[in-house]
Write a protein that holds these residues in place. Structure first.
Motif, mmCIF file in Angstrom:
data_model
loop_
_atom_site.group_PDB
_atom_site.id
_atom_site.type_symbol
_atom_site.label_atom_id
_atom_site.label_comp_id
_atom_site.label_asym_id
_atom_site.label_seq_id
_atom_site.Cartn_x
_atom_site.Cartn_y
_atom_site.Cartn_z
ATOM 1 N N VAL A 12 1.195 -1.534 -0.258
ATOM 2 C CA VAL A 12 0.194 -0.092 -0.222
ATOM 3 C C VAL A 12 1.001 1.076 -0.164
ATOM 4 C CG1 VAL A 12 -2.121 1.344 1.414
ATOM 5 C CG2 VAL A 12 -1.979 -1.201 1.172
ATOM 6 N N ALA A 13 2.230 1.295 0.318
ATOM 7 C CA ALA A 13 2.925 2.152 0.568
ATOM 8 C C ALA A 13 3.492 2.837 -0.344
ATOM 9 C CB ALA A 13 3.924 1.709 2.153
ATOM 10 N N SER A 14 3.599 1.564 -1.213
ATOM 11 C CA SER A 14 4.079 2.275 -2.731
ATOM 12 C C SER A 14 3.556 2.608 -3.424
ATOM 13 C CB SER A 14 5.001 0.835 -3.698
ATOM 14 O OG SER A 14 3.899 -0.093 -3.663
ATOM 15 N N SER A 17 2.890 5.818 -2.290
ATOM 16 C CA SER A 17 3.754 6.567 -2.578
ATOM 17 C C SER A 17 3.921 8.095 -4.080
ATOM 18 C CB SER A 17 4.910 6.782 -2.205
ATOM 19 O OG SER A 17 5.133 5.122 -3.210
ATOM 20 N N ARG A 18 3.184 6.519 -4.816
ATOM 21 C CA ARG A 18 3.095 7.409 -6.523
ATOM 22 C C ARG A 18 1.643 8.036 -6.365
ATOM 23 N NH1 ARG A 18 5.255 8.272 -9.760
ATOM 24 N NH2 ARG A 18 6.682 6.146 -10.259
ATOM 25 N N VAL A 19 0.809 7.728 -5.583
ATOM 26 C CA VAL A 19 -0.749 8.941 -6.073
ATOM 27 C C VAL A 19 -0.138 9.630 -5.519
ATOM 28 C CG1 VAL A 19 -1.824 6.777 -6.941
ATOM 29 C CG2 VAL A 19 -2.135 7.666 -4.698
ATOM 30 N N GLY A 20 0.435 10.371 -3.993
ATOM 31 C CA GLY A 20 0.627 10.873 -3.727
ATOM 32 C C GLY A 20 1.675 11.771 -3.481
ATOM 33 N N ASP A 21 2.034 11.858 -4.300
ATOM 34 C CA ASP A 21 3.351 12.521 -4.758
ATOM 35 C C ASP A 21 2.733 13.893 -5.376
ATOM 36 O OD1 ASP A 21 4.599 13.036 -7.722
ATOM 37 O OD2 ASP A 21 5.990 12.816 -6.943
ATOM 38 N N LYS A 22 3.297 14.547 -4.996
ATOM 39 C CA LYS A 22 3.187 16.350 -6.035
ATOM 40 C C LYS A 22 2.526 16.428 -7.192
ATOM 41 C CE LYS A 22 6.627 19.123 -6.282
ATOM 42 N NZ LYS A 22 7.501 20.524 -5.663
ATOM 43 N N TRP A 23 3.524 16.075 -7.857
ATOM 44 C CA TRP A 23 3.284 15.993 -9.230
ATOM 45 C C TRP A 23 2.349 15.002 -9.926
ATOM 46 C CZ3 TRP A 23 4.596 20.476 -10.382
ATOM 47 C CH2 TRP A 23 5.680 20.695 -9.277
ATOM 48 N N ASP A 84 -9.236 3.818 -16.750
ATOM 49 C CA ASP A 84 -10.417 3.091 -15.592
ATOM 50 C C ASP A 84 -9.835 3.344 -14.736
ATOM 51 O OD1 ASP A 84 -12.173 2.818 -18.386
ATOM 52 O OD2 ASP A 84 -12.392 0.994 -18.101
ATOM 53 N N LEU A 85 -8.811 2.857 -14.036
ATOM 54 C CA LEU A 85 -8.547 2.992 -12.795
ATOM 55 C C LEU A 85 -7.645 4.026 -12.727
ATOM 56 C CD1 LEU A 85 -7.378 0.838 -10.321
ATOM 57 C CD2 LEU A 85 -5.367 0.970 -11.597
ATOM 58 N N GLY A 86 -7.403 4.924 -13.395
ATOM 59 C CA GLY A 86 -7.413 6.398 -12.809
ATOM 60 C C GLY A 86 -8.151 7.062 -12.582
ATOM 61 N N ARG A 87 -9.042 6.608 -13.835
ATOM 62 C CA ARG A 87 -10.843 7.665 -13.616
ATOM 63 C C ARG A 87 -11.205 7.665 -11.955
ATOM 64 N NH1 ARG A 87 -10.395 7.141 -18.910
ATOM 65 N NH2 ARG A 87 -11.700 5.497 -18.698
ATOM 66 N N GLY A 88 -10.705 5.986 -11.654
ATOM 67 C CA GLY A 88 -11.761 5.841 -10.039
ATOM 68 C C GLY A 88 -10.938 7.196 -8.891
ATOM 69 N N LEU A 89 -9.822 7.188 -8.895
ATOM 70 C CA LEU A 89 -8.457 7.423 -9.136
ATOM 71 C C LEU A 89 -8.966 9.905 -8.669
ATOM 72 C CD1 LEU A 89 -6.547 7.368 -6.368
ATOM 73 C CD2 LEU A 89 -5.043 7.814 -8.727
ATOM 74 N N GLN A 90 -9.929 9.727 -9.503
ATOM 75 C CA GLN A 90 -9.599 11.195 -9.730
ATOM 76 C C GLN A 90 -10.584 12.011 -8.913
ATOM 77 O OE1 GLN A 90 -11.239 11.524 -13.485
ATOM 78 N NE2 GLN A 90 -12.860 12.411 -13.592
ATOM 79 N N GLN A 91 -11.542 11.517 -7.989
ATOM 80 C CA GLN A 91 -12.339 11.899 -7.395
ATOM 81 C C GLN A 91 -11.236 12.781 -5.912
ATOM 82 O OE1 GLN A 91 -14.468 13.755 -9.508
ATOM 83 N NE2 GLN A 91 -15.530 13.983 -6.896
ATOM 84 N N PRO A 92 -11.136 11.037 -5.179
ATOM 85 C CA PRO A 92 -10.204 10.948 -4.161
ATOM 86 C C PRO A 92 -9.129 12.822 -4.399
ATOM 87 C CG PRO A 92 -10.547 8.899 -4.677
ATOM 88 C CD PRO A 92 -10.527 9.490 -5.889
ATOM 89 N N VAL A 93 -7.868 12.559 -5.213
ATOM 90 C CA VAL A 93 -7.363 13.029 -5.805
ATOM 91 C C VAL A 93 -7.411 14.490 -6.282
ATOM 92 C CG1 VAL A 93 -5.529 13.354 -7.654
ATOM 93 C CG2 VAL A 93 -5.395 10.952 -6.486
ATOM 94 N N LYS A 94 -8.872 14.671 -6.784
ATOM 95 C CA LYS A 94 -8.883 15.707 -7.251
ATOM 96 C C LYS A 94 -9.553 16.814 -5.248
ATOM 97 C CE LYS A 94 -13.306 18.832 -9.529
ATOM 98 N NZ LYS A 94 -14.146 18.563 -10.381
#
Length: 120
Positions: A12-14, A17-23, A84-94
């Motif tokens: 989970v940490a790996s 670290s990818r999705v929590g990276d600022k860029w 599709d996987l990335g779109r599932g992440l867009q709401q939490p990241v946004k």
């Protein structure tokens, strides 16, 4: 029962670290309304270098969050788009990005107060 060796934490940490990276957060936010070209993303994300954008897009592609499509034109056109996987992440990241924008002044003030208390 959680694994006593916490192997699941490392996995989970790996990912975090990818999705929590600022860029990565900025790239996912910018791609949330559709495909973008590399230079379009670079213009939209203030302060990112060409190298860092390249590395970020490669990492997101490797993790299955972004696709890279090359169009056979002259010069070649390359689009980046959330999967599709990335779109599932867009709401939490946004939501995270919007929260950071909304609270940046409060956090800056808290940092100033903390530094004033702890620098002396």
């Amino acid at each position: 029962m959680p694994d006593p060796n916490h192997a699941d934490c490392r996995g989970v940490a790996s990912i975090l670290s990818r999705v929590g990276d600022k860029w990565s957060v900025f790239v996912i936010m910018m791609l949330s309304d559709g495909p973008k070209r590399f230079n379009e993303l670079k213009r939209m994300i203030n302060g990112i270098s060409q190298r860092m954008l390249t590395l970020t897009l490669r990492g997101l592609e490797r993790d299955g969050l972004v696709t890279r499509t090359i169009f056979p034109t002259i010069p070649p056109r390359v689009d980046y788009e959330l999967t599709d996987l990335g779109r599932g992440l867009q709401q939490p990241v946004k939501a995270l990005g919007e929260w950071a924008i909304e609270h940046q002044e409060q956090i800056a003030a808290a940092r100033t107060r903390f530094d004033a208390r702890n620098d002396g």
